[in-house]
Scaffold this motif. Sequence first.
Motif, PDB file in Angstrom:
ATOM      1  N   ILE A   7      11.250  88.810 -22.391  1.00 33.39           N
ATOM      2  CA  ILE A   7      11.791  90.101 -22.804  1.00 33.39           C
ATOM      3  C   ILE A   7      13.006  90.401 -21.950  1.00 33.39           C
ATOM      4  O   ILE A   7      12.896  90.486 -20.727  1.00 33.39           O
ATOM      5  N   PRO A   8      14.174  90.569 -22.574  1.00 34.09           N
ATOM      6  CA  PRO A   8      15.366  90.855 -21.764  1.00 34.09           C
ATOM      7  C   PRO A   8      15.222  92.198 -21.053  1.00 34.09           C
ATOM      8  O   PRO A   8      14.694  93.155 -21.612  1.00 34.09           O
ATOM      9  N   VAL A   9      15.698  92.228 -19.833  1.00 34.76           N
ATOM     10  CA  VAL A   9      15.643  93.447 -19.028  1.00 34.76           C
ATOM     11  C   VAL A   9      16.994  94.149 -19.133  1.00 34.76           C
ATOM     12  O   VAL A   9      18.031  93.508 -18.954  1.00 34.76           O
ATOM     13  N   PRO A  10      17.014  95.430 -19.437  1.00 38.55           N
ATOM     14  CA  PRO A  10      18.314  96.116 -19.481  1.00 38.55           C
ATOM     15  C   PRO A  10      18.976  96.125 -18.111  1.00 38.55           C
ATOM     16  O   PRO A  10      18.308  96.280 -17.088  1.00 38.55           O
ATOM     17  N   VAL A  11      20.277  95.936 -18.107  1.00 35.77           N
ATOM     18  CA  VAL A  11      21.026  95.945 -16.856  1.00 35.77           C
ATOM     19  C   VAL A  11      20.917  97.330 -16.223  1.00 35.77           C
ATOM     20  O   VAL A  11      21.200  98.333 -16.876  1.00 35.77           O
ATOM     21  N   PRO A  12      20.478  97.409 -14.961  1.00 34.66           N
ATOM     22  CA  PRO A  12      20.403  98.727 -14.324  1.00 34.66           C
ATOM     23  C   PRO A  12      21.798  99.290 -14.087  1.00 34.66           C
ATOM     24  O   PRO A  12      22.755  98.545 -13.890  1.00 34.66           O
ATOM     25  N   VAL A  13      21.879 100.612 -14.107  1.00 31.33           N
ATOM     26  CA  VAL A  13      23.140 101.277 -13.798  1.00 31.33           C
ATOM     27  C   VAL A  13      22.907 102.245 -12.646  1.00 31.33           C
ATOM     28  O   VAL A  13      21.824 102.806 -12.494  1.00 31.33           O
TER      29      VAL A  13
END
Lengths: 129, 350
Positions: A7-13
């Motif tokens: 499951i791809p992890v969203p890039v943290p901001v």
Amino acid sequence: MQSLPIIPVPVPVLRLPRGPDGFSRGFAPDGRRTILRPEVGEGRIQDPPESQEQRARAVLRERYLRSLLAMVGHPVSFTLHEGVHVTAQFGATDLDVANFYVSQLQTPIGVQAEALLRCSDIISYSFKL
Amino acid sequence: MAMRQTPLTCSGHTRPVVDLAFSGITPYGYFLISACKDGKPMLRQGDTGDWIGTFLGHKGAVWGATLNKDATKAATAAADFTAKVWDAVSGDELMTLAHKHIVKTVDFTQDSNYLLTGGQDKLLRIYDLNKPEAEPKEISGHTSGIKKALWCSEDKQILSADDKTVRLWDHATMTEVKSLNFNMSVSSMEYIPEGEILVITYGRSIAFHSAVSLEPIKSFEAPATINSASLHPEKEFLVAGGEDFKLYKYDYNSGEELESYKGHFGPIHCVRFSPDGELYASGSEDGTLRLWQTVVGKTYGLWKCVLPEEDSGELAKPKIGFPETAEEELEEIASENSDSIYSSTPEVKA
């Protein structure tokens, strides 16, 4: 053992971009780029009136934000342009109060389950506490 | 670890965002201006999307906006029959240029001494910004309203697009050098000085031409009607957006579709790479401006690549998760209503 799908992890901001503050046009006089222009010999601004205004704005801002919190889940009546009145259940607003998220929006042509109302289209609104 | 794109949503506009432009890279970073039907073009820090200021003064929708190379001046084209030049540091209006019809596009020369405008009256105008009182030079010849006009070839030539035609003009002689005809409406143009490449979008096509001769170089076909496309500064990728709310990323050399992203809640009107190529910005009918990473997962601007061992524990998770959660919730809301909300095309609405 069966391998699990990746499951791809969203890039943290770090944070969200800062938007307009709502009551000024920006271009801070003390911004980083002001040294590009010759310095204007402005007199020193008196502290008391400015800080008074700032405190007043802060109080008004807090009252308004609290009124939005009080509105959540309540039916709200909106007066829009062109003489349109609609009623909806208020859900949320975005960071700079540009849009209201509402549900069960009762419009002249039917009920919309979910909707975003642009705040700039709203003339006034009212709700019962 | 597989990473998923997290677009940065820049708030502030309340109407469709129809044009955007980046400045060059300055000692203070680079900047982004957006044109919006709300009549309030906004200046933002390019790498973070942070709002800097709003250019107030237009009395109608703003159709075009641009910055000069060092982001000291901005220009806007509007439906109130004026183009305006602004001090992009103070936000003050410097000049109002009255036209006889809606102005759609503006472009500075490299040295910021001249401003090119084009609009519905089918005329290109060249204003000498050092002589505000002088009448502009005019170039006639277009047969439809001008959508886009750009300086090119070190400001010796002008490229302009009307409904279905792209024309190349010589600045010195004010004559047409060459023209291209398409069977569909041209939706946008982008000029890349390095390599003299012209990007033209029409229908579902994204075409690349030589800006010097207008000869075709190559073209791509997208799955949906495309409103805007941009070529990466290193010419590795191109991004395009259009009517299906999605952004597409292609490999420029092979033509392979690399990625596609949904996230906007309305048709995409404009898309541009930043001058350093690290991100691209998109403006949409949904009233938002979004920033997207070119290399997903790279630490840049507000994006931060966190490796598993860097995670500081429970406290970090809520902060990191919040923007994404909010984004997903909004997407769920919009997906139910997108057909009814955005069923008509921008042209019909305008």
